[in-house]
Enzyme design. Structure first.
Site, PDB file in Angstrom:
ATOM      1  N   HIS A  14     -30.691 -17.506  -5.625  1.00 51.70           N
ATOM      2  CA  HIS A  14     -32.007 -18.436  -5.570  1.00 51.70           C
ATOM      3  C   HIS A  14     -31.600 -19.737  -5.828  1.00 51.70           C
ATOM      4  O   HIS A  14     -32.638 -20.462  -5.923  1.00 51.70           O
ATOM      5  CB  HIS A  14     -32.949 -18.031  -6.760  1.00 51.70           C
ATOM      6  CG  HIS A  14     -33.108 -16.427  -6.621  1.00 51.70           C
ATOM      7  ND1 HIS A  14     -32.776 -15.703  -7.700  1.00 51.70           N
ATOM      8  CD2 HIS A  14     -33.880 -15.723  -6.023  1.00 51.70           C
ATOM      9  CE1 HIS A  14     -32.841 -14.168  -7.379  1.00 51.70           C
ATOM     10  NE2 HIS A  14     -33.737 -14.199  -6.377  1.00 51.70           N
TER      11      HIS A  14
HETATM   12  S1  FES Z   1     -30.666 -18.348  -9.206  1.00 55.61           S
HETATM   13 FE1  FES Z   1     -31.589 -16.277  -9.313  1.00 55.61          FE
HETATM   14  S2  FES Z   1     -29.841 -14.923  -9.850  1.00 55.61           S
HETATM   15 FE2  FES Z   1     -28.964 -17.006  -9.864  1.00 55.61          FE
END
Ligand code: FES
Length: 175
Positions: free
Chosen positions: A140
């Site tokens: 993410h």
């Molecule tokens: S940014 Fe979501 S698991 Fe690393």
């Protein structure tokens, strides 16, 4: 040593298999060096006992990965530039304010030892990536700096520091 054609010869990270477990070999698929002295026996690992890590083979700029108590740990041999970048940050501006000096051992600023799972949902961030050339989490987009501190993205906290001590200038004990 297990090798596969999928290993990336130019990749700067490499993995030391600290468990000797077959499962870990499957994940590793290493063409990278295997350092025998970093491979404690299975009983030691199973007991969660402290493990010693020889830092000597880790070149400046490299990040190695190992497992301790089943958890991934990054050991990063930071370059002077990476240390400087980590130290020059305005700590108050950080999402999880922490000075670089609080994240390394005194006199050993070139060594950063952090848990290797993103503090968002646990993915494994990629080293030498992201806007700060620290780590970038591919899941993410969390961005960590060369001190393993969260700088951008959804991860709420810095990469934690496992318990470790220097037993000599070139060896640490984790746990
Ligand atoms: S940014 Fe979501 S698991 Fe690393």
């Amino acid at each position: 040593m297990a090798e596969t054609a999928t290993a990336e010869p130019t990749r700067r990270d490499f993995l030391f298999i600290a468990t000797g477990a077959v499962g870990a070999v499957g994940v590793a698929a290493v063409a990278w060096p295997f350092i025998a002295q970093m491979n404690p026996d299975a009983a030691t690992i199973a007991a969660g006992a402290p493990v010693e890590v020889d830092l000597e083979p880790i070149a400046e700029g490299q990040i190695v990965k190992l497992f301790w108590r089943g958890k991934l740990i990054f050991v990063r041999h930071r370059t002077p530039e990476e240390i400087k970048a980590a130290e020059e940050v305005n700590v108050a501006s950080l999402p999880d304010p922490e000075a670089d000096s609080a994240r390394v051992k005194e006199g050993h600023a070139q060594w950063l030892v952090v848990y290797g799972n993103c503090t968002h949902l646990g993915c494994v961030p990629l080293g030498h990536a992201g806007a700060y050339d620290g780590w970038l989490c591919p899941c993410h987009g969390s961005v960590f700096d060369t001190s393993g501190r969260i700088r951008q993205g959804p991860a709420p906290t810095n990469l934690p520091i496992p318990p470790y001590t220097f037993v000599s200038d070139t060896k640490i004990q984790i746990g």
